[in-house]
Structures are given as C-alpha cells and as structure tokens.
Design a protein around this motif. Structure first.
Motif, PDB file in Angstrom:
ATOM      1  N   SER A 320       0.836  -1.201   0.000  1.00 54.44           N
ATOM      2  CA  SER A 320       0.000   0.000   0.000  1.00 54.44           C
ATOM      3  C   SER A 320       0.870   1.250   0.000  1.00 54.44           C
ATOM      4  O   SER A 320       0.360   2.366  -0.003  1.00 54.44           O
ATOM      5  CB  SER A 320      -0.901   0.033   1.242  1.00 54.44           C
ATOM      6  OG  SER A 320      -0.144   0.410   2.386  1.00 54.44           O
ATOM      7  N   GLN A 321       2.190   1.059  -0.011  1.00 53.86           N
ATOM      8  CA  GLN A 321       3.081   2.205   0.197  1.00 53.86           C
ATOM      9  C   GLN A 321       4.137   2.353  -0.886  1.00 53.86           C
ATOM     10  O   GLN A 321       4.868   3.331  -0.895  1.00 53.86           O
ATOM     11  CB  GLN A 321       3.827   2.043   1.536  1.00 53.86           C
ATOM     12  CG  GLN A 321       2.910   2.098   2.727  1.00 53.86           C
ATOM     13  CD  GLN A 321       3.529   1.489   3.976  1.00 53.86           C
ATOM     14  OE1 GLN A 321       2.849   0.922   4.803  1.00 53.86           O
ATOM     15  NE2 GLN A 321       4.840   1.589   4.121  1.00 53.86           N
ATOM     16  N   PHE A 323       5.041   2.322  -5.031  1.00 53.35           N
ATOM     17  CA  PHE A 323       4.379   2.479  -6.325  1.00 53.35           C
ATOM     18  C   PHE A 323       5.419   2.508  -7.426  1.00 53.35           C
ATOM     19  O   PHE A 323       6.517   3.034  -7.247  1.00 53.35           O
ATOM     20  CB  PHE A 323       3.558   3.777  -6.352  1.00 53.35           C
ATOM     21  CG  PHE A 323       2.564   3.857  -5.215  1.00 53.35           C
ATOM     22  CD1 PHE A 323       2.895   4.481  -4.023  1.00 53.35           C
ATOM     23  CD2 PHE A 323       1.307   3.281  -5.329  1.00 53.35           C
ATOM     24  CE1 PHE A 323       1.987   4.536  -2.960  1.00 53.35           C
ATOM     25  CE2 PHE A 323       0.404   3.330  -4.275  1.00 53.35           C
ATOM     26  CZ  PHE A 323       0.746   3.960  -3.087  1.00 53.35           C
ATOM     27  N   GLY A 327       2.817   4.856 -11.012  1.00 51.26           N
ATOM     28  CA  GLY A 327       1.949   5.096  -9.865  1.00 51.26           C
ATOM     29  C   GLY A 327       1.168   3.874  -9.412  1.00 51.26           C
ATOM     30  O   GLY A 327       0.341   3.965  -8.507  1.00 51.26           O
ATOM     31  N   ARG A 328       1.430   2.720 -10.006  1.00 53.90           N
ATOM     32  CA  ARG A 328       0.673   1.540  -9.603  1.00 53.90           C
ATOM     33  C   ARG A 328       1.324   0.877  -8.401  1.00 53.90           C
ATOM     34  O   ARG A 328       2.543   0.822  -8.302  1.00 53.90           O
ATOM     35  CB  ARG A 328       0.602   0.541 -10.761  1.00 53.90           C
ATOM     36  CG  ARG A 328      -0.187   1.048 -11.941  1.00 53.90           C
ATOM     37  CD  ARG A 328      -0.079   0.116 -13.110  1.00 53.90           C
ATOM     38  NE  ARG A 328       1.322  -0.099 -13.482  1.00 53.90           N
ATOM     39  CZ  ARG A 328       1.686  -0.668 -14.610  1.00 53.90           C
ATOM     40  NH1 ARG A 328       0.765  -1.077 -15.467  1.00 53.90           N
ATOM     41  NH2 ARG A 328       2.953  -0.847 -14.888  1.00 53.90           N
ATOM     42  N   PRO A 329       0.522   0.350  -7.466  1.00 52.23           N
ATOM     43  CA  PRO A 329       1.114  -0.281  -6.283  1.00 52.23           C
ATOM     44  C   PRO A 329       1.923  -1.522  -6.692  1.00 52.23           C
ATOM     45  O   PRO A 329       1.537  -2.247  -7.614  1.00 52.23           O
ATOM     46  CB  PRO A 329      -0.111  -0.681  -5.442  1.00 52.23           C
ATOM     47  CG  PRO A 329      -1.260  -0.672  -6.372  1.00 52.23           C
ATOM     48  CD  PRO A 329      -0.956   0.291  -7.465  1.00 52.23           C
TER      49      PRO A 329
ATOM     50  N   GLY B  54       7.842   6.122   6.607  1.00 54.09           N
ATOM     51  CA  GLY B  54       7.390   4.755   6.326  1.00 54.09           C
ATOM     52  C   GLY B  54       7.626   4.381   4.882  1.00 54.09           C
ATOM     53  O   GLY B  54       6.859   3.647   4.285  1.00 54.09           O
ATOM     54  N   VAL B  56       7.371   6.381   2.400  1.00 55.06           N
ATOM     55  CA  VAL B  56       6.606   7.239   1.495  1.00 55.06           C
ATOM     56  C   VAL B  56       7.178   8.634   1.542  1.00 55.06           C
ATOM     57  O   VAL B  56       7.271   9.247   2.606  1.00 55.06           O
ATOM     58  CB  VAL B  56       5.115   7.278   1.905  1.00 55.06           C
ATOM     59  CG1 VAL B  56       4.322   8.121   0.922  1.00 55.06           C
ATOM     60  CG2 VAL B  56       4.552   5.877   1.990  1.00 55.06           C
ATOM     61  N   GLN B  67      -2.548   9.615  -5.541  1.00 48.93           N
ATOM     62  CA  GLN B  67      -1.863   8.322  -5.398  1.00 48.93           C
ATOM     63  C   GLN B  67      -2.761   7.341  -4.655  1.00 48.93           C
ATOM     64  O   GLN B  67      -2.828   6.161  -5.010  1.00 48.93           O
ATOM     65  CB  GLN B  67      -0.556   8.533  -4.624  1.00 48.93           C
ATOM     66  CG  GLN B  67       0.261   7.265  -4.467  1.00 48.93           C
ATOM     67  CD  GLN B  67       0.784   6.756  -5.789  1.00 48.93           C
ATOM     68  OE1 GLN B  67       1.807   7.206  -6.297  1.00 48.93           O
ATOM     69  NE2 GLN B  67       0.067   5.814  -6.367  1.00 48.93           N
ATOM     70  N   VAL B  70      -5.263   5.943  -7.045  1.00 44.58           N
ATOM     71  CA  VAL B  70      -4.683   4.931  -7.932  1.00 44.58           C
ATOM     72  C   VAL B  70      -4.510   3.623  -7.162  1.00 44.58           C
ATOM     73  O   VAL B  70      -4.806   2.535  -7.664  1.00 44.58           O
ATOM     74  CB  VAL B  70      -3.340   5.427  -8.507  1.00 44.58           C
ATOM     75  CG1 VAL B  70      -2.642   4.326  -9.274  1.00 44.58           C
ATOM     76  CG2 VAL B  70      -3.565   6.638  -9.393  1.00 44.58           C
ATOM     77  N   LEU B  71      -4.037   3.740  -5.937  1.00 43.08           N
ATOM     78  CA  LEU B  71      -3.917   2.556  -5.081  1.00 43.08           C
ATOM     79  C   LEU B  71      -5.261   1.872  -4.937  1.00 43.08           C
ATOM     80  O   LEU B  71      -5.389   0.650  -5.064  1.00 43.08           O
ATOM     81  CB  LEU B  71      -3.395   2.985  -3.699  1.00 43.08           C
ATOM     82  CG  LEU B  71      -3.475   1.947  -2.566  1.00 43.08           C
ATOM     83  CD1 LEU B  71      -2.592   0.751  -2.856  1.00 43.08           C
ATOM     84  CD2 LEU B  71      -3.096   2.576  -1.228  1.00 43.08           C
ATOM     85  N   HIS B  74      -6.450   0.215  -8.361  1.00 47.09           N
ATOM     86  CA  HIS B  74      -5.694  -0.999  -8.686  1.00 47.09           C
ATOM     87  C   HIS B  74      -6.007  -2.132  -7.724  1.00 47.09           C
ATOM     88  O   HIS B  74      -6.114  -3.289  -8.130  1.00 47.09           O
ATOM     89  CB  HIS B  74      -4.198  -0.703  -8.722  1.00 47.09           C
ATOM     90  CG  HIS B  74      -3.763  -0.081 -10.002  1.00 47.09           C
ATOM     91  ND1 HIS B  74      -3.645  -0.791 -11.175  1.00 47.09           N
ATOM     92  CD2 HIS B  74      -3.466   1.201 -10.308  1.00 47.09           C
ATOM     93  CE1 HIS B  74      -3.275   0.017 -12.151  1.00 47.09           C
ATOM     94  NE2 HIS B  74      -3.175   1.233 -11.657  1.00 47.09           N
ATOM     95  N   ARG B 177       1.395   7.825   4.429  1.00 48.57           N
ATOM     96  CA  ARG B 177       1.336   6.385   4.702  1.00 48.57           C
ATOM     97  C   ARG B 177       0.016   6.015   5.390  1.00 48.57           C
ATOM     98  O   ARG B 177      -0.621   5.018   5.060  1.00 48.57           O
ATOM     99  CB  ARG B 177       2.527   5.992   5.570  1.00 48.57           C
ATOM    100  CG  ARG B 177       2.589   4.507   5.887  1.00 48.57           C
ATOM    101  CD  ARG B 177       3.766   4.179   6.785  1.00 48.57           C
ATOM    102  NE  ARG B 177       3.615   4.740   8.118  1.00 48.57           N
ATOM    103  CZ  ARG B 177       2.850   4.212   9.067  1.00 48.57           C
ATOM    104  NH1 ARG B 177       2.151   3.130   8.833  1.00 48.57           N
ATOM    105  NH2 ARG B 177       2.776   4.783  10.256  1.00 48.57           N
ATOM    106  N   PHE B 180      -2.871   6.153   2.952  1.00 53.32           N
ATOM    107  CA  PHE B 180      -2.965   4.955   2.120  1.00 53.32           C
ATOM    108  C   PHE B 180      -3.563   3.794   2.911  1.00 53.32           C
ATOM    109  O   PHE B 180      -4.312   2.982   2.389  1.00 53.32           O
ATOM    110  CB  PHE B 180      -1.588   4.557   1.582  1.00 53.32           C
ATOM    111  CG  PHE B 180      -0.943   5.600   0.715  1.00 53.32           C
ATOM    112  CD1 PHE B 180       0.430   5.727   0.656  1.00 53.32           C
ATOM    113  CD2 PHE B 180      -1.713   6.470  -0.045  1.00 53.32           C
ATOM    114  CE1 PHE B 180       1.036   6.697  -0.141  1.00 53.32           C
ATOM    115  CE2 PHE B 180      -1.127   7.443  -0.849  1.00 53.32           C
ATOM    116  CZ  PHE B 180       0.253   7.563  -0.889  1.00 53.32           C
ATOM    117  N   CYS B 184      -7.013   1.664   2.186  1.00 54.39           N
ATOM    118  CA  CYS B 184      -7.101   0.202   2.085  1.00 54.39           C
ATOM    119  C   CYS B 184      -8.298  -0.323   2.867  1.00 54.39           C
ATOM    120  O   CYS B 184      -8.947  -1.278   2.454  1.00 54.39           O
ATOM    121  CB  CYS B 184      -5.820  -0.456   2.582  1.00 54.39           C
ATOM    122  SG  CYS B 184      -4.445  -0.259   1.440  1.00 54.39           S
TER     123      CYS B 184
END
Lengths: 376, 238
Positions: A320-321, A323, A327-329, B54, B56, B67, B70-71, B74, B177, B180, B184
């Motif tokens: 999750s952190q 990329f 920009g894709r994980p 972390g 990031v 971002q 996008v996370l 995906h 972090r 994100f 999730c």
C-alpha cells in the motif's frame, strides 16, 4: 437498446422474450430496415439447437403492429418449410392469428417454430441411410430432452449430431433448519455426440464426444477437465451414458464438497487476519486480506482452485506504500510453493498461511524498497 | 480531504461467539461487482504538504490523494476485475465527467478545513445498493477554521444517506502512509462489512505471539495484542 426508436409494442414483445424464455434465446443486432431509418424493427435471433445456435432473422413492420413478422432461416435450411403444416399449434396458425395485445406472442411463435425446426432436423437424421445412425435413433427414443440435427462442417462435409442432457443426482446444499430433500437432480450438463459422415456413411470408430455446461459453472466445476470414459467397441449412446453419468456424478460431488472446504478455510483465516476486505462468498474462489507488519501495510490476495485442498491456494502480496513509475502499487510474484498439506484441518491451514505471510512480507517489503531505490 | 464512497450492499456480516472463546466469522453477502465514483476536491488547500515517512516520500495533499486513488482502483481491480470506476471533480460545483453506472456509487475526496460542505444528495427513490464512505484530511483545529463542523456534517450525511455500513476516517497528522492505510480499509466490500468499530484489520503480524505447538488439535490460534497505533477510525470528536 434505445426504446424510443423501437416501437413500444415491439419492445414489449422483445423484453417479454428476454425475460421469460425457457431456453437461452438471444436477440442481437436490433436495427432499422433502411440505412438511416428511424424505426428499429428487425433483429437476429440466436436459437439453441443441439447445444449450438442457429441464426434466424426476424423482420417486423415497425409501422404496423398488426402485420405478423417474417422469419428468415439459415442458408443450409432451405428445405425447412414450417408453413407446410397448418395444424392448430403450428407456426402457420400463430402467424395467421398474430396479435400484439399480449406481450408473449413473439416468444410463443419462436418456441413453436423451433419445435418445427427440431422435427425437421430429426427427419433429416432419420433419412440418413447408415445402419449405425439408424441403430442409435432406434435405441434413443426414451431419452428425455434428446435433440438431433445434421450440421455442415467448414469443409462442407456433414455431421450427425445428438445432444442429451445428463441427469445427475447430487446432494442438496446443507441449509440449517431447512426441510429440503437431501438430494436434487441436476441437468445442467449435456453431452454432445458427433458422427461425421463420409459419402452419407459414418466411420467405424467412436464418435466425437463433448460435455457442454453453462459458463457460470466454471467457478465450481470445469467440464473440460473431465476425462470421459472410453467408448468401448460397438456400443450405442444409450449404453454409454450410464457410465458417463456415474463418472460425472462423482466428480461433481467432489467439486461441490470442495466449495464447503474452501468456505471453512476462508472463515478460518479470520482469527489470524481479521475481517477480509473482500471474499467471493458464492463459490469461495477468492479472498483479499489487509495485513501489516510494523509500519508496513499490505494486501494479500488468495485464489483458491477448484481442486482445493489437493491443490493449494495461490498468494499474491500487494504493497500500500510502494508504487512503480506509473503510480501503480507494487505486487509480488504469485506464490504457489509455500508449505501446505491437504490433510491439515482449516485452522491449521490458516495458521500456516499466517506464518508464511508474516515471514515473507519482510522479504516483499525489502524487494519493494530495493525496486524504488533503483527507480530513482 | 474527504472521500465518500458508495458501494453495493446486502446483508451485514455478523460475528457469532461460540462456546469456545473464539469469534467465528461467517461469510455472507455476495461480493458482487461495484460501480464506484471517485470525486476529487480541487481547491486551494490541496497544496498542503503531507508528512513523509514509512517509505513514502513527502507529497502535496492533492498528489497523495491522487496516489491513494490509484492505489484504491488498482487494489479493487486485483480483487475483482469487474469493479468499475468513474471520476468527478468538486470545486464550487460537482462535475461528473462520465455517467455510466447502474448502481449509484460516489467517492468524494474533500480537502477543506474552513469551508463546511453542503451535502445535497439526490437519489432516485431509495437505492437499495448504496453505501457512502468519507475520508477527510484537514489542518489541526485553530480559531480560524472549523474541521470539527465539517466532520460532523460528513458524519451526518453518511448516516442519512448510507443504506449500509459507511466508513469515515479523518486525519490531521498529514501522513501519506496513514492515508494509504485508511484507503485500504475503504476497499472493504460494503456487502460484507461490519460496523466500523468492529473492523479489526489490519492485524500486525509482527506482534502475533507464537501459538501452542501445532500438534494440538485446537489449531493453535494466536494470542493477539491490541494495536497501540491511532488509526483514526470511527466517528468521534477531536
């Protein structure tokens, strides 16, 4: 479908057919009769016959609801003359008495025309002057749902086709507190048998056999995986079917038992990983989990095969952190080789998966950090 | 910034304690494909810098949110390739760029500490499959802003509009972090959700104590320690 361009009465007929047909009839290519025309009053209809589809064109007059439709059959069916029969439940009588006051007129017309079409095909098969085909027909008359037809292959040779639904007895799903019978009959799987003809005669060897099932069944059971019993010597279809049914019944039972095992495995993951993000609760083929190791938060995606637990789930990590440059994980490789035994009970399987994930996520995090370092 | 997510939902999943002191999880709901509308707030406050850490690096709020989206997209597609998405932006008005859904779904990312949103939601009748989430990033409360009021409006909208369990997160710590990580949690499928207070993932696997030897028939469930980290979950006052 833009309802404004389809006359309301026709739209009602088509929707009724789509929602109430007892077979998978498919309406395609709804269009106008002229280029740039506004009235969409004709379409292609896919009609199942012998586990394949025949294509008919159905032509209405969009400006006059009282006019019955025309149906245009395929080029190979020029000798199909449904109007030759003018008895009470023939296509001719439905066309003669055509009305759109009931929305089911089109469906009734199609079903009765299909019935005539199947009769026409049956007569063609009966006319084949081959002793083997005649023997098959004579022994098969008792088979429920049997269909037969002659098709033309791409090299213009002809094939005699038989299609019969196989009736399997399977255990009903266990529903606590229900009073449903303990077993049900399934007839979703059909057998298609082809006898190629050379100069009007079949060859001596076994026919081509194929199992056909609705696509949705693939989540539970893949008919393409079934090893068909050998067709021994000079038997006919009616003698072959019972051993096929037995083989299938066994494999279907195993596949259904596997669903229950997959479900209890997925539920056993909960004490270790907490609530999953998403799980396929119907066929139990997929589950995604959110986990962390210190400050590293990641996802674990599991895919469970139909042959679970003999074949272990595949596992993919996703950060999750981290990329990539788009920009894709970052996602790990698919793991299929972690410690596993089908003899473990569900809690043990879950425990071992957790152990593996707890260890391997450190390596995954390192891989992600290394990759990012190289990206800069 | 705020994210409101509307997804499909049917039954709740319930936790049913059995005789053993183990919470058993029963899977329900269908986990069917969702339509999700992502709505991004493109206002001035989006340029505030987020905290790095972390792994990031430092990002502006807007970049971090992009971002995070996008996370989200995906991840959703990895879980189920048939989920679908569309995009809207919010400045003075909401502009929905494509409209291709059969179920109503909305994700609103809201980034204003000083401007209280007026949430006007027009739905055709009562949509059975409709869930609403919120993710709100803001500055720390001062005399000149009103993030608490904004938050309260969001909670109210969520409760009013959401047929099923909606989740809300807020953050003033500015850590990408953590953003994100919240994102999730919002991945969780509405049809299979529990109330937010009961949502217990992610568990920190590094803190799991080794269980009793595996030969025991109980399967050796791990002892869990409660996570000390504040993850900003659940409606509350701050």
């Amino acid at each position: 479908m833009d309802a404004r361009a389809v006359p309301t009465w026709l739209h009602a007929q088509i929707e009724y057919l789509r929602n109430n047909a007892p077979l998978p009839l498919k309406v395609e290519n709804l269009r106008a009769g002229t280029r740039g025309g506004h009235v969409m009053d004709r379409f292609t209809l896919l009609v199942p016959c012998c586990l394949s589809n025949v294509k008919w064109e159905v032509v209405f007059n969009g400006l006059d609801a009282k006019v019955a439709p025309d149906i245009i059959f395929g080029v190979d069916d020029e000798s199909f003359q449904p109007l030759a029969n003018s008895s009470e439940f023939s296509p001719g009588s439905f066309l003669r008495d055509w009305t759109v006051t009931e929305p089911n007129s089109l469906l009734k017309l199609i079903l009765v025309t299909r019935g005539s079409y199947l009769d026409y095909q049956r007569h063609r098969v009966e006319a084949v002057n081959d002793p083997r085909v005649k023997f098959e027909i004579n022994t098969m008359s008792g088979l429920q749902g049997l269909e037969m037809c002659i098709t033309t292959a791409s090299d213009r040779s002809e094939e005699v086709n038989f299609a019969v639904p196989l009736v399997l007895e399977v255990e009903a799903p266990h529903l606590p507190g229900s009073h449903l019978p303990s077993s049900t009959l399934w007839n979703d799987i059909s057998l298609q048998v082809k006898f190629p003809l050379q100069r009007g005669q079949t060859s001596a060897g076994p026919p081509q056999l194929k199992l056909v099932a609705p696509p949705a069944m693939r989540e539970v059971f893949d008919v393409d995986d079934v090893r068909l019993p050998v067709w021994p010597g000079n038997i006919c279809l009616v003698e072959y079917i019972p051993s096929l049914q037995q083989t299938l019944q066994q494999q279907v039972r195993e596949a259904r038992a596997s669903i229950a095992l997959r479900r209890s495995f997925m539920e056993a993951l909960f004490p270790f990983f907490g609530r999953p993000l998403e799980a396929d609760a119907t066929y139990c083929r997929r589950i995604s989990l959110l986990a962390s190791s210190g400050a590293f938060t990641f996802l674990v995606h599991l895919a469970l095969p139909i042959q679970f637990p003999k074949v272990q789930p595949t596992l993919t990590f996703q950060s999750s952190q981290h990329f990539d440059t788009r920009g894709r994980p970052l996602v790990s490789r698919t793991y299929m080789d972690y410690p596993w035994s089908p003899r473990w009970d569900a809690p043990q399987m879950a425990q071992r998966i957790m152990d593996f994930v707890a260890d391997e996520c450190i390596a995954f995090k390192k891989q992600c950090n290394d990759l990012l370092h190289h990206q800069r | 910034m705020m994210m409101l997510m509307m997804q499909g939902g049917m039954e709740h999943v319930e936790l049913q304690p059995l005789q053993e002191p183990v919470l058993r999880y029963e899977m329900r709901g269908m986990g069917s494909p969702e339509d999700i509308l992502l709505c991004v707030d493109a206002d001035a406050e989006v340029n505030v810098e987020m905290k790095a850490g972390g792994g990031v690096k430092g990002l502006s709020r807007l970049d971090a949110v992009k971002q995070a989206l996008v996370l989200f997209v995906h991840s959703k597609l990895l879980m189920h390739p048939q989920h679908r998405f569309s995009v809207a932006t919010l400045s003075n008005n909401a502009v929905w760029h494509q409209q291709e859904f059969t179920n109503d779904m909305e994700v609103l990312i809201y980034c204003r500490s000083s401007v209280v949103p007026e949430v006007e939601v027009q739905l055709p009748g009562k949509q059975r499959l409709f869930t609403f989430d919120a993710l709100y990033l803001h500055d720390k409360p001062t005399r000149d802003n009103c993030p608490q009021r904004v938050y309260d409006v969001l909670v109210d909208a969520l409760e009013r509009v959401s047929e099923f369990e909606g989740y809300i997160f807020e953050s003033s710590s500015g850590s990408a972090r953590v953003l994100f990580r919240h994102m999730c949690v919002l991945l969780s499928h509405p049809q299979q959700r529990c109330p937010q207070d009961e949502f217990d993932a992610p568990k920190d696997l590094a803190k799991m104590v080794a269980p009793v030897p595996r030969t025991s028939s109980s399967g050796g469930l791990p002892q869990l320690r409660k996570e000390g980290e504040d993850d900003g979950s659940g409606p509350r006052t701050f």
